[in-house]
Structure formats: structure tokens, C-alpha cells
Design a protein around this motif. Structure first.
Motif: not given
Length: 261
Positions: A33, A35, A41, A75, A143
Motif C-alpha cells: 500500500c 504511496t 492510489p 489497490w 488496498c
């Protein structure tokens, strides 16, 4: 002293175990997950895996037996919202439906953490999973983790069509799904290998702590035994010196006891 040492060791091991478990969960969430690098996402999310018959009104179908055990963690987006209330057993196309125990975030909140709950025979939350969710303005992205077993499945929406693909579509879907499973096997293997490495690290650290605590206990026992032995030797020397000099430990001559004739 032994009781205190054992109590301290137990507390230390418990705290260490809890800390490592939390660390592993954080690493897993970060791994899929992440970023980092400004990745959004909202643009990264893929279409939900097997989107059909996921609403709360759809019963489990043993012929198709859909399951989210083999979903590649990452995601995803869906036209329906993830269910945020406890569904009944045998719904969402699964025997054990999974739902979000929490509220939906605002756009300004960014990526937030929520808890997924598994409805089981013991209640609405017999098992928990970590969930990352983001409000993209017009929709939400999630996610999602790979679930533990089948037939577990994530719920999206309350009412919808419960139709599964037709026979022709099923053949095509199976072929596509087979390819997807082969492709996702690498990711799933990486996921499990990552988890295995951290589990091995946890076991190694716990064994090291147990070994050190055992060594400390042994050294403490040897020290106490040595002190006791030194005390006994010292006392024996005092008694021996008293017998040889005929003087009691307080410096007075020994008392003579006469028996009357």
C-alpha cells in the motif's frame, strides 16, 4: 529473586512478541500500500477482482465458489462501496463475508487505515484484516489483502445482481483467470516470502531472548549457590577456631558443667 527474574522475562517476551507482530503488519501494509514517490492510489487502482455477486443480498454459490484468498494484495476500485455494516453469513457470494468496521474518509484525509472484519459463526468480527482506503472525490480506492481461506469474500454494496458469468463467458473467464493467477503467483509468492522472512526473524529474536534469559537465570542460581557455600565454609571455620582455642565466640571461657556424684 527467581520469581522476579521469571516475571521480568515473561513481560519482556510478551512485549517483544507484540511489538514484532505489529511491526510485521506495518511492513506488509507498507509493502503493498506504499504511496512513496508521490504515487496516487486513485490512478494506480485496478478493477476489483471478480466483481460479480459481491453485494449483501447475494448468497454463496458452491458451483462457482468465488473466493478472495488468491487476490493479489494491492489497490482496487469498485463501483459499489465496501460494506460498512455486519452482513449475515452466506452473503456477498461467500459463506464468510468480509466488511469494513469503520467510517469512510473525506478527501482531505488522504490514505487512512481501517479494519476489515470477517463474519463467522462466533459473531460479526471473528477475524480482522488491515485495510487502506482513500477518498478520490467521486469514488473510493482500497488496498486489499489476500484473505486466509475460502470461502471468504469482501462485500461491496447492499443490493445488486447476483448473476454469475454465462457458460460461454465462464470458459473465457476461466482462461483469463488462469492467466491472472499465474501472473499474480509471483506477487503472492513475494508476499509470502516477505512474511516468511519476518516470521523467521521473529522466531530467531525470541529464541535469542529465551537463551539469554536462561543464561541469566543459570548465572543467578550459581551465584546464590556459591554465596551459600562460602557462608557455610566461613561458619565452619569459626566453629573450628572455637573448638581449638576453647573460647566461645563472645570471648568468654567455655562453661564447665559438673555432674553431682
Amino acid at each position: 529473586m527467581k520469581i522476579s527474574l521469571h516475571l521480568l522475562t515473561s513481560l519482556t517476551l510478551t512485549q517483544l512478541f507484540i511489538t514484532l507482530i505489529v511491526f510485521v503488519h506495518c511492513v506488509e501494509s507498507t509493502y503493498y500500500c506504499s504511496t512513496a514517490g508521490g504515487v496516487d492510489p486513485c490512478t494506480l487502482a485496478e478493477t476489483l477482482y471478480e466483481p460479480y455477486a459481491r453485494t449483501g443480498n447475494c448468497e454463496y454459490n458452491g458451483v462457482y465458489a468465488p473466493c478472495d484468498r488468491y487476490i493479489t494484495p494491492g489497490w482496487y476500485k469498485s463501483d459499489d462501496l465496501v460494506l460498512d455494516n455486519c452482513p449475515v453469513l452466506n452473503s456477498c457470494g461467500a459463506v464468510y463475508p468480509i466488511w469494513m468496521n469503520g467510517t469512510f474518509p473525506q478527501v482531505a484525509d488522504g490514505v487512512v487505515s481501517r479494519t476489515l472484519c470477517k463474519t463467522g459463526f462466533g459473531g460479526c468480527c471473528v477475524r480482522q484484516y488491515d485495510l487502506q482506503i482513500k477518498n478520490c472525490g467521486t469514488s473510493y480506492v482500497y488496498c486489499l489483502p489476500a484473505l486466509d481461506s475460502c470461502p471468504e469474500r469482501l462485500c461491496f454494496g447492499t443490493n445488486g445482481t447476483c448473476e454469475y458469468p454465462t457458460t460461454v463467458a465462464i470458459t473465457t473467464t476461466v482462461a483469463i483467470t488462469t492467466t491472472a493467477v499465474v501472473d499474480s503467483t509471483v506477487s503472492l509468492r513475494e508476499y509470502r516470502n516477505l512474511k516468511t522472512r519476518y516470521v523467521v526473524a521473529i522466531v530467531a529474536v525470541i529464541l535469542l531472548v529465551i537463551s539469554l534469559s536462561g543464561f541469566a537465570t543459570l548465572m543467578s542460581f550459581c551465584y546464590i549457590k556459591k554465596r551459600r557455600k562460602d557462608r557455610e565454609i566461613s561458619q565452619s571455620r569459626v566453629e573450628l577456631a572455637t573448638d581449638e582455642t576453647g573460647v566461645e565466640s563472645n570471648g568468654s571461657p567455655p562453661h564447665l558443667h559438673f555432674q553431682p556424684k
